[in-house]
Design an enzyme around this catalytic site. Structure first.
Site, mmCIF file in Angstrom:
data_model
loop_
_atom_site.group_PDB
_atom_site.id
_atom_site.type_symbol
_atom_site.label_atom_id
_atom_site.label_comp_id
_atom_site.label_asym_id
_atom_site.label_seq_id
_atom_site.Cartn_x
_atom_site.Cartn_y
_atom_site.Cartn_z
ATOM 1 N N ASP A 140 -33.461 -61.192 -49.612
ATOM 2 C CA ASP A 140 -32.552 -61.002 -48.284
ATOM 3 C C ASP A 140 -31.974 -59.820 -48.051
ATOM 4 O O ASP A 140 -31.945 -59.099 -47.327
ATOM 5 C CB ASP A 140 -31.649 -62.232 -48.333
ATOM 6 C CG ASP A 140 -30.926 -62.085 -47.048
ATOM 7 O OD1 ASP A 140 -29.567 -62.181 -47.086
ATOM 8 O OD2 ASP A 140 -31.414 -61.844 -45.988
ATOM 9 N N CYS A 194 -49.438 -70.256 -32.744
ATOM 10 C CA CYS A 194 -48.504 -71.076 -32.159
ATOM 11 C C CYS A 194 -49.540 -71.387 -30.763
ATOM 12 O O CYS A 194 -48.826 -72.516 -30.187
ATOM 13 C CB CYS A 194 -47.492 -69.879 -31.659
ATOM 14 S SG CYS A 194 -46.327 -69.815 -32.955
ATOM 15 N N CYS A 197 -47.732 -73.221 -27.508
ATOM 16 C CA CYS A 197 -46.234 -73.884 -27.774
ATOM 17 C C CYS A 197 -45.490 -73.081 -27.520
ATOM 18 O O CYS A 197 -45.308 -72.014 -28.075
ATOM 19 C CB CYS A 197 -46.575 -74.491 -29.216
ATOM 20 S SG CYS A 197 -44.888 -75.344 -29.592
ATOM 21 N N CYS A 254 -40.215 -77.450 -34.371
ATOM 22 C CA CYS A 254 -41.623 -76.843 -34.435
ATOM 23 C C CYS A 254 -42.706 -77.715 -35.281
ATOM 24 O O CYS A 254 -42.162 -78.312 -36.225
ATOM 25 C CB CYS A 254 -41.611 -75.461 -35.441
ATOM 26 S SG CYS A 254 -43.092 -74.819 -35.880
HETATM 27 C C1 B12 Z 1 -31.192 -59.612 -40.156
HETATM 28 C C2 B12 Z 1 -31.505 -60.946 -40.507
HETATM 29 C C3 B12 Z 1 -31.245 -62.233 -39.716
HETATM 30 C C4 B12 Z 1 -30.450 -62.188 -38.308
HETATM 31 C C5 B12 Z 1 -31.485 -61.388 -37.306
HETATM 32 C C6 B12 Z 1 -32.820 -62.114 -37.431
HETATM 33 C C7 B12 Z 1 -33.926 -61.658 -36.777
HETATM 34 N N1 B12 Z 1 -34.923 -62.339 -36.206
HETATM 35 O O1 B12 Z 1 -33.895 -60.345 -36.743
HETATM 36 C C8 B12 Z 1 -29.831 -63.462 -38.109
HETATM 37 C C9 B12 Z 1 -28.448 -63.320 -38.750
HETATM 38 C C10 B12 Z 1 -29.933 -63.736 -36.716
HETATM 39 C C11 B12 Z 1 -30.759 -64.229 -39.047
HETATM 40 C C12 B12 Z 1 -31.210 -65.599 -38.885
HETATM 41 C C13 B12 Z 1 -31.872 -66.557 -39.555
HETATM 42 N N2 B12 Z 1 -32.280 -66.264 -40.532
HETATM 43 CO CO1 B12 Z 1 -32.371 -64.301 -41.448
HETATM 44 N N3 B12 Z 1 -32.713 -62.412 -42.171
HETATM 45 C C14 B12 Z 1 -32.482 -61.305 -41.890
HETATM 46 C C15 B12 Z 1 -32.911 -60.091 -42.387
HETATM 47 C C16 B12 Z 1 -32.098 -59.514 -43.290
HETATM 48 C C17 B12 Z 1 -33.610 -59.000 -41.834
HETATM 49 C C18 B12 Z 1 -34.506 -59.641 -40.818
HETATM 50 C C19 B12 Z 1 -35.375 -58.480 -39.982
HETATM 51 O O2 B12 Z 1 -35.714 -57.422 -40.476
HETATM 52 N N4 B12 Z 1 -34.912 -58.371 -38.520
HETATM 53 C C20 B12 Z 1 -35.512 -57.556 -37.488
HETATM 54 C C21 B12 Z 1 -36.324 -57.846 -36.365
HETATM 55 C C22 B12 Z 1 -37.071 -56.960 -35.478
HETATM 56 O O3 B12 Z 1 -37.357 -58.576 -37.104
HETATM 57 P P1 B12 Z 1 -37.791 -60.245 -36.680
HETATM 58 O O4 B12 Z 1 -36.917 -60.584 -35.549
HETATM 59 O O5 B12 Z 1 -37.759 -60.926 -37.848
HETATM 60 O O6 B12 Z 1 -39.171 -60.080 -36.103
HETATM 61 C C23 B12 Z 1 -40.370 -60.366 -36.671
HETATM 62 C C24 B12 Z 1 -41.382 -60.862 -35.700
HETATM 63 O O7 B12 Z 1 -41.032 -61.517 -34.969
HETATM 64 C C25 B12 Z 1 -42.281 -59.814 -35.407
HETATM 65 N N5 B12 Z 1 -41.804 -59.068 -34.061
HETATM 66 C C26 B12 Z 1 -40.573 -58.620 -33.763
HETATM 67 N N6 B12 Z 1 -40.736 -58.130 -32.475
HETATM 68 C C27 B12 Z 1 -41.889 -58.626 -32.125
HETATM 69 C C28 B12 Z 1 -42.349 -58.406 -30.684
HETATM 70 C C29 B12 Z 1 -43.837 -58.617 -30.683
HETATM 71 C C30 B12 Z 1 -44.540 -58.449 -29.544
HETATM 72 C C31 B12 Z 1 -44.614 -59.606 -31.678
HETATM 73 C C32 B12 Z 1 -46.091 -59.787 -31.401
HETATM 74 C C33 B12 Z 1 -43.988 -59.608 -32.865
HETATM 75 C C34 B12 Z 1 -42.835 -59.151 -33.009
HETATM 76 O O8 B12 Z 1 -41.937 -58.606 -36.303
HETATM 77 C C35 B12 Z 1 -40.774 -58.958 -37.161
HETATM 78 C C36 B12 Z 1 -41.361 -59.194 -38.508
HETATM 79 O O9 B12 Z 1 -42.511 -59.801 -38.536
HETATM 80 C C37 B12 Z 1 -34.152 -61.082 -43.469
HETATM 81 C C38 B12 Z 1 -34.238 -60.572 -44.826
HETATM 82 C C39 B12 Z 1 -35.127 -59.510 -44.931
HETATM 83 N N7 B12 Z 1 -34.483 -58.340 -45.839
HETATM 84 O O10 B12 Z 1 -36.070 -58.949 -44.407
HETATM 85 C C40 B12 Z 1 -33.491 -62.462 -43.335
HETATM 86 C C41 B12 Z 1 -34.809 -63.511 -43.179
HETATM 87 C C42 B12 Z 1 -35.636 -63.164 -42.250
HETATM 88 N N8 B12 Z 1 -33.803 -64.792 -42.654
HETATM 89 C C43 B12 Z 1 -34.058 -65.779 -42.976
HETATM 90 C C44 B12 Z 1 -33.683 -66.955 -42.606
HETATM 91 C C45 B12 Z 1 -33.973 -68.296 -43.245
HETATM 92 C C46 B12 Z 1 -32.942 -67.116 -41.275
HETATM 93 C C47 B12 Z 1 -32.623 -68.537 -40.540
HETATM 94 C C48 B12 Z 1 -33.726 -69.434 -40.452
HETATM 95 C C49 B12 Z 1 -31.356 -69.111 -41.232
HETATM 96 C C50 B12 Z 1 -30.617 -70.142 -40.333
HETATM 97 N N9 B12 Z 1 -31.244 -71.276 -40.540
HETATM 98 O O11 B12 Z 1 -29.576 -69.992 -39.679
HETATM 99 C C51 B12 Z 1 -32.125 -67.800 -39.142
HETATM 100 C C52 B12 Z 1 -33.360 -67.940 -38.373
HETATM 101 C C53 B12 Z 1 -33.173 -67.078 -36.801
HETATM 102 C C54 B12 Z 1 -34.442 -66.734 -36.443
HETATM 103 N N10 B12 Z 1 -35.201 -67.406 -35.520
HETATM 104 O O12 B12 Z 1 -35.003 -65.409 -36.598
HETATM 105 C C55 B12 Z 1 -35.379 -65.797 -43.980
HETATM 106 C C56 B12 Z 1 -36.585 -65.957 -43.246
HETATM 107 C C57 B12 Z 1 -37.300 -67.237 -43.257
HETATM 108 C C58 B12 Z 1 -38.531 -67.575 -42.569
HETATM 109 N N11 B12 Z 1 -39.580 -68.405 -42.953
HETATM 110 O O13 B12 Z 1 -38.810 -66.725 -41.675
HETATM 111 C C59 B12 Z 1 -35.277 -64.394 -44.483
HETATM 112 C C60 B12 Z 1 -36.564 -63.447 -44.695
HETATM 113 C C61 B12 Z 1 -34.264 -64.290 -45.623
HETATM 114 C C62 B12 Z 1 -35.082 -64.819 -47.161
HETATM 115 N N12 B12 Z 1 -34.966 -63.709 -47.753
HETATM 116 O O14 B12 Z 1 -35.528 -65.998 -47.035
HETATM 117 N N13 B12 Z 1 -31.441 -63.430 -39.904
#
Ligand code: B12
Length: 356
Positions: A140, A194, A197, A254
């Site tokens: 994380d 997905c 859904c 989900c």
């Molecule tokens: C910052 C962060 C947060 C932030 C922002 C979340 C976010 N979505 O970015 C906040 C505080 C909101 C958060 C919340 C949560 N988090 Co968090 N978080 C992180 C952290 C530190 C970085 C995430 C990141 O890089 N975000 C940047 C954005 C751009 O990435 P993303 O939204 O995840 O998008 C992904 C996809 O959607 C895709 N994507 C993005 N945009 C697009 C657009 C298109 C068109 C497509 C096709 C795909 C796509 O690419 C990304 C990577 O695959 C990671 C740990 C790490 N070092 O990676 C943990 C991490 C992702 N979190 C985790 C968890 C458990 C959670 C929560 C479930 C906790 C909770 N129950 O409250 C929630 C879930 C929220 C959600 N639905 O994402 C886990 C993941 C678990 C999993 N199975 O996915 C991690 C990996 C921590 C860990 N080591 O376990 N988190």
């Protein structure tokens, strides 16, 4: 460069096999490997997310973006050849847990996963180092794009809720990554599953998803309760309902989380701690710094600190429709040392007073 070693004429298991066996014995439910290289489209998405400001106050995400985009960056491991990603399920029994009427997200009800998983991963990193390889662990808090690596390492697919979903285990899993100079065979990626859904997108109480997989963290209850230190935007407060730390709304609906529960043993460290029976939201709201430090010890709830959790507790009480909380809220609105907490308590009291 897979080494096949014989000792006393007996073929030794290869490094990848040994790593996989050790990972399983340490309690990791899944292990995958991806070839270490700079991200393409994933990095573009991260940069788009940052330039949109969808990371809110998480300045550390922007400051480390280029390291997250490329594990061979000097800020991570220039000699990186592989990224090992490991998934660990956490308890997801149906029960509500939290300082009533507050609710805590499932991943945070027990011990702090950063400590539990890092301790386990150290053994895998030691094995890599014994074999002459460099290894850096991320649970994380390191600048490693864990979900994107998990998808590349074939662990699962990225759901519309942006979560890594593992068919058979669901999305209630925590990730650990090990960036290493060892050249390991890469796992096969899994396409997204997905389909049509959209349950998660529709279920988000604060409509935080700009589009599928595109989360605006500034509206996400997890971000609001954990990552922001200031006041929470008023228009979002009623939607937060009873979430006091984190949020599972987009995961609970989900279909992939409707699978059989993981074996109890596998999730024991994350089982709900008894601390949640010891205190209710009013108690949490009235804790001083010392009491909060003792209460939050070795739990993820340390992150928002006393002020963050007291603010969250006040908002939860404001959403409770229960006027019995008015005396405590009015008192905290007058005397708490934090302006953020006083304001939240005043908002909550006014909301309850308005309700008939
Ligand atoms: C910052 C962060 C947060 C932030 C922002 C979340 C976010 N979505 O970015 C906040 C505080 C909101 C958060 C919340 C949560 N988090 Co968090 N978080 C992180 C952290 C530190 C970085 C995430 C990141 O890089 N975000 C940047 C954005 C751009 O990435 P993303 O939204 O995840 O998008 C992904 C996809 O959607 C895709 N994507 C993005 N945009 C697009 C657009 C298109 C068109 C497509 C096709 C795909 C796509 O690419 C990304 C990577 O695959 C990671 C740990 C790490 N070092 O990676 C943990 C991490 C992702 N979190 C985790 C968890 C458990 C959670 C929560 C479930 C906790 C909770 N129950 O409250 C929630 C879930 C929220 C959600 N639905 O994402 C886990 C993941 C678990 C999993 N199975 O996915 C991690 C990996 C921590 C860990 N080591 O376990 N988190």
């Amino acid at each position: 460069m897979l080494t096949q070693e014989f000792r006393d004429g007996i073929l030794l298991a290869s490094l990848p096999e040994t790593l996989r066996t050790l990972a399983q014995s340490l309690g990791f439910a899944r292990m995958g490997v991806a070839r270490a290289e700079a991200f393409g489209v994933e990095a573009d998405r991260l940069r788009a997310w940052l330039s949109d400001g969808r990371h809110g106050d998480m300045k550390w995400m922007a400051q480390t973006a280029e390291v997250r985009a490329d594990v061979t960056h000097e800020g991570m491991l220039p000699s990186a050849r592989s990224v090992i990603v490991l998934a660990t399920p956490y308890a997801r029994d149906a029960g509500r847990v939290g300082p009533a009427p507050g609710r805590v997200a499932r991943y945070a009800r027990g011990r702090d996963y950063h400590n539990v998983l890092h301790k386990r991963a150290k053994k895998l990193a030691a094995l890599l180092r014994e074999n002459g390889h460099a290894a850096r662990i991320s649970v994380d808090s390191m600048p490693v794009y864990e979900r994107a690596w998990a998808e590349r390492a074939g662990l699962g697919f990225i759901g519309k809720n942006a979560c890594l979903i593992i068919p058979g285990l669901g999305s209630h899993v925590l990730l650990t990554a090990i960036v290493t100079s060892a050249e390991l065979p890469a796992s096969e990626r899994m396409g997204e599953r997905c389909g049509t859904c959209t349950l998660c997108l529709d279920a988000c109480p604060t409509r935080a998803f700009k589009a599928a997989r595109e989360l605006d963290a500034r509206r996400c209850i997890s971000y609001l309760t954990i990552e922001t230190r200031d006041s929470i935007p008023e228009e979002l407060r009623p939607e937060m309902g009873d979430w006091i730390f984190g949020c599972d709304a987009c995961q609970d609906v989900c279909p992939y989380n409707k699978t059989a529960l993981p074996p109890e043993g596998a999730t024991a460290p994350f089982a709900a701690s008894e601390r949640w029976q010891r205190v209710d939201a009013e108690g949490l709201l009235q804790m001083d710094a010392e009491a909060f430090a003792a209460f939050a010890h070795a739990s993820p709830i340390q992150r928002p600190g006393r002020v963050g959790m007291a603010r969250n507790a006040a908002l939860v009480l404001g959403n409770s429709r229960d006027k019995r909380h008015l005396p405590v809220l009015r008192d905290v609105a007058q005397r708490d040392s934090s302006e953020v907490v006083r304001e939240a308590a005043a908002w909550a009291a006014a909301r309850l007073e308005r309700q008939t």
